[in-house]
Design a protein around this motif. Structure first.
Motif, mmCIF file in Angstrom:
data_model
loop_
_atom_site.group_PDB
_atom_site.id
_atom_site.type_symbol
_atom_site.label_atom_id
_atom_site.label_comp_id
_atom_site.label_asym_id
_atom_site.label_seq_id
_atom_site.Cartn_x
_atom_site.Cartn_y
_atom_site.Cartn_z
ATOM 1 N N UNK A 27 0.818 -1.217 0.000
ATOM 2 C CA UNK A 27 0.000 0.000 0.000
ATOM 3 C C UNK A 27 0.850 1.265 0.000
ATOM 4 N N UNK A 28 2.162 1.110 0.136
ATOM 5 C CA UNK A 28 3.040 2.273 0.159
ATOM 6 C C UNK A 28 4.274 1.936 0.971
ATOM 7 N N UNK A 29 5.395 2.552 0.608
ATOM 8 C CA UNK A 29 6.628 2.210 1.332
ATOM 9 C C UNK A 29 7.570 3.399 1.354
ATOM 10 N N UNK A 30 6.977 4.611 1.470
ATOM 11 C CA UNK A 30 7.806 5.821 1.537
ATOM 12 C C UNK A 30 8.387 6.029 2.929
ATOM 13 N N UNK A 31 7.635 5.620 3.941
ATOM 14 C CA UNK A 31 8.146 5.680 5.316
ATOM 15 C C UNK A 31 7.323 4.720 6.157
ATOM 16 N N UNK A 32 7.832 4.432 7.344
ATOM 17 C CA UNK A 32 7.092 3.540 8.241
ATOM 18 C C UNK A 32 7.259 4.041 9.663
ATOM 19 N N UNK A 64 -0.132 -1.775 23.703
ATOM 20 C CA UNK A 64 -1.113 -1.020 22.902
ATOM 21 C C UNK A 64 -0.329 -0.163 21.921
ATOM 22 N N UNK A 65 -0.710 -0.198 20.653
ATOM 23 C CA UNK A 65 0.011 0.662 19.711
ATOM 24 C C UNK A 65 -0.642 0.745 18.354
ATOM 25 N N UNK A 66 -0.110 1.662 17.551
ATOM 26 C CA UNK A 66 -0.582 1.838 16.178
ATOM 27 C C UNK A 66 0.644 1.953 15.264
ATOM 28 N N UNK A 67 0.463 1.625 13.988
ATOM 29 C CA UNK A 67 1.608 1.717 13.075
ATOM 30 C C UNK A 67 1.135 2.092 11.675
ATOM 31 N N UNK A 68 2.096 2.456 10.827
ATOM 32 C CA UNK A 68 1.741 3.051 9.534
ATOM 33 C C UNK A 68 2.841 2.838 8.512
ATOM 34 N N UNK A 69 2.459 2.493 7.287
ATOM 35 C CA UNK A 69 3.402 2.518 6.171
ATOM 36 C C UNK A 69 2.820 3.476 5.132
ATOM 37 N N UNK A 70 3.687 4.363 4.606
ATOM 38 C CA UNK A 70 3.154 5.549 3.903
ATOM 39 C C UNK A 70 3.354 5.530 2.399
#
Ligand code: M6R
Length: 577
Positions: A27-32, A64-70
């Motif tokens: 879905x995207x790999x500009x940053x994580x 508990x946490x959240x994460x993102x790949x941009x």
């Protein structure tokens, strides 16, 4: 685009969040980035580049946490634009997928109130608004925030001292995974399937609150909604490389199985409409264009071909007698989804040919036909395309009331795949060219478009596709020994015409690689190289031609040292306009 994951439970969140991101990199790999709560504080690791960079950093501790790949929309790929974002107090953190269209206005307003921004993104406004709206209840603060947001989003929010995660969806996908003493959020099931098979797909205008023990879903008015729990029926193994160097290669070689499975899909579509409009994006749109040729040829029904990103901005004159057929692997493509919504608004009947079960498009169309390609991870669509073609054949025969005799397809596809070494050698010969032409006629013209798209997206070589007969109306001027042409010229009803077009290219010193039917010796005289495919009934040539086009692009990308699974600037699921 962008992938998000949330975890709340009793295990260490860091590894779960990162392994989820690895599945969402398509879905995207500009940053994580990852944010984890520990001792009532939010700790963050985020970096420009692939997930592996964040993975190699020191682990954050906490459950508990959240994460993102941009995939970048607003603001360059950089550390400062990497998610998660926090408010100024560091108490709240957010990850977001989508575009907040009114972010400039919101940013200005927040700045005037003294808020300092740490990024150039649209997403950061969300976390500052949540902090501003917070009065002791995180869910209420998110509901208030949503009222200010315009655009498309799926986002997750955490607060340092709250054992909960709030997720909201309007336009971008978000799924909840249900576990034992643990719950998840994710953009897509693949991120959480190793932990649970029980999921709830959030609908647009829904907000969910998860703790380790409970899940509640509300609409944007705050009213509680029933929980629609579904079981996922595919395995993680299908979403792994299984010894292949790249997902793309594995997916190319899976195509005989995909064809066999998709041939079993039943089609029960009533013939009660006056015209068909096919709508899709990218590779799916080329499958729909092949479908136009097939339905017109086999069922004698007029078909209008539309590109989804254009569809809603033009006058469509749709009415309740129209059948709008959309095709989408992901079932989440924003433009295709918008086409579905527009068609429904105008009273047309909608049918979705979709790969991802229970995806948004699959849920919103009036009728759905699932392709059985299994999880497609490579950004460049391959096996999904062939499964879409199979459905278009089935649909054309169904509408014609004729029997679809498909027995020869699978063995012939295997035969073409067995030529992979030969195609690799051709790639070796041609990979240093900077421009290519692709030509084809009739139902093989969309294949030229698809072949050129494959080459462009993974090898970054400029490639243009034309109906072969159009060359003389302009592009022939480009032809020289510096610009090879890939010609699709099987022995079909337009063979002689395409053959002449190839001669025209040769006469101008253009190099030609031709996909031709086995036994055709004449074609050798006008081609520099020939990739032979077996003889089949002529309507099936698009299926067979697909394979060399995919392999040629794959091997060229590999020779150029590019990662075909992660082409630059692209993402698999295009959930923004
Ligand atoms: O998920 P969808 O089928 O709706 O996606 C449509 C296009 O974005 C997709 O086919 C894209 O063109 C691929 N990268 C092509 O390989």
């Amino acid at each position: 685009m962008c992938g998000i994951v949330g975890y709340i439970g009793e295990k260490e969140a860091n590894d779960i969040l990162i392994s989820g991101l690895e599945k969402l990199e398509y879905r995207g790999y500009d940053s994580a980035g990852v944010a984890v709560i520990s001792n009532s504080a939010i700790n963050i690791n985020k970096k420009k580049g692939r997930v592996e960079i964040v993975k190699s950093a020191a682990k954050l501790s906490g459950t508990i946490g959240i994460s993102h790949t941009r995939w970048s929309t607003h603001g360059a790929p950089s550390d400062r634009n990497a998610h998660p974002f926090t408010d100024q107090s560091g108490q709240f953190a957010v990850v977001h997928n989508g575009i907040i269209e009114n972010y400039l206005e919101l940013k200005e307003e927040l700045r005037n109130e003294g808020v300092q921004f740490s990024s150039d993104t649209d997403s950061e406004v969300i976390v500052h608004l949540v902090a501003k709206n917070y009065q002791g209840n995180l869910q209420e603060a998110v509901l208030k925030t949503i009222k200010r947001l315009q655009g498309a989003y799926a986002f997750c929010v955490i607060k340092a001292d709250s054992p909960e995660i709030i997720g909201a969806r309007n336009g971008s996908p978000l799924v909840i995974g249900l576990g034992k003493k643990e719950n998840f959020f994710a953009s897509d099931v693949s991120a959480i399937i190793e932990h649970t098979r029980e999921v709830i797909y959030l609908n647009d205008f829904q907000i969910a609150r998860i703790t380790k023990e409970l899940v509640e879903v509300r609409n944007f008015h705050g009213e509680e909604q029933p929980l629609d729990v579904r079981e996922v029926n595919w395995t993680l193994e299908k979403a792994q490389k299984q010894g292949y160097k790249h997902f793309m290669l594995k997916e190319i070689f899976e195509q005989p199985d995909v064809i066999r499975e998709t041939l079993k899909v039943p089609i029960h579509l009533s013939k009660n409409f006056s015209r068909i409009i096919v709508v899709a994006c990218g590779t799916a749109s080329y499958a729909s264009l092949v479908g136009k040729y097939l339905i017109e040829e086999i069922a004698k029904i007029p078909v209008i071909y539309e590109i989804a990103s254009e569809f809603r901005y033009k006058e469509n004159l749709l009415n309740q007698h129209d059948l709008v057929v959309v095709i989408s692997q992901s079932g989440e493509t924003a433009d295709t989804l918008a086409a579905v919504r527009l068609a429904k608004e105008k009273g047309a009947k909608t049918v979705g040919i979709v790969n991802v079960v229970d995806s948004t498009i699959a849920r919103e169309v009036d009728e759905r036909i699932y392709t059985r390609a299994g999880p497609e991870i490579g950004v460049a669509s391959t096996k999904a395309f062939i499964s879409q073609l199979i459905i278009m054949y089935k649909l054309a025969f169904h509408l014609a009331g004729k029997e679809f005799n498909s027995g020869e397809i699978e063995p012939k596809i295997k035969e073409v795949l067995s030529k992979h070494e030969e195609i690799k050698r051709l790639a070796q010969k041609y990979y240093l060219y900077q421009n290519f032409l692709y030509i084809g006629r009739n139902r093989n013209f969309p294949l030229a478009l698809e072949g050129a798209l494959k080459l462009k997206e993974i090898s970054y070589i400029h490639a243009e596709a034309y109906p072969a007969g159009e060359l003389k109306h302009g592009p022939l001027a480009l032809v020289s020994e510096e610009m090879p042409t890939l010609a699709i010229c099987p022995k079909d009803s337009v063979y002689a015409k395409t053959f002449s077009n190839i001669e025209e290219i040769k006469a101008r010193e253009g190099k030609v690689i031709t996909i031709a039917t086995e036994g055709d010796q004449d074609i050798r005289k006008v081609s520099n190289d020939v990739i032979y495919i077996p003889k089949v009934e002529e309507i099936f040539y698009p299926l067979l031609c697909t394979i060399p086009l995919q392999l040629f692009a794959y091997y060229i990308a590999e020779l150029k040292g590019h990662d075909p699974d992660h082409p630059r600037s692209l993402a698999k699921s295009v959930t923004v306009e």
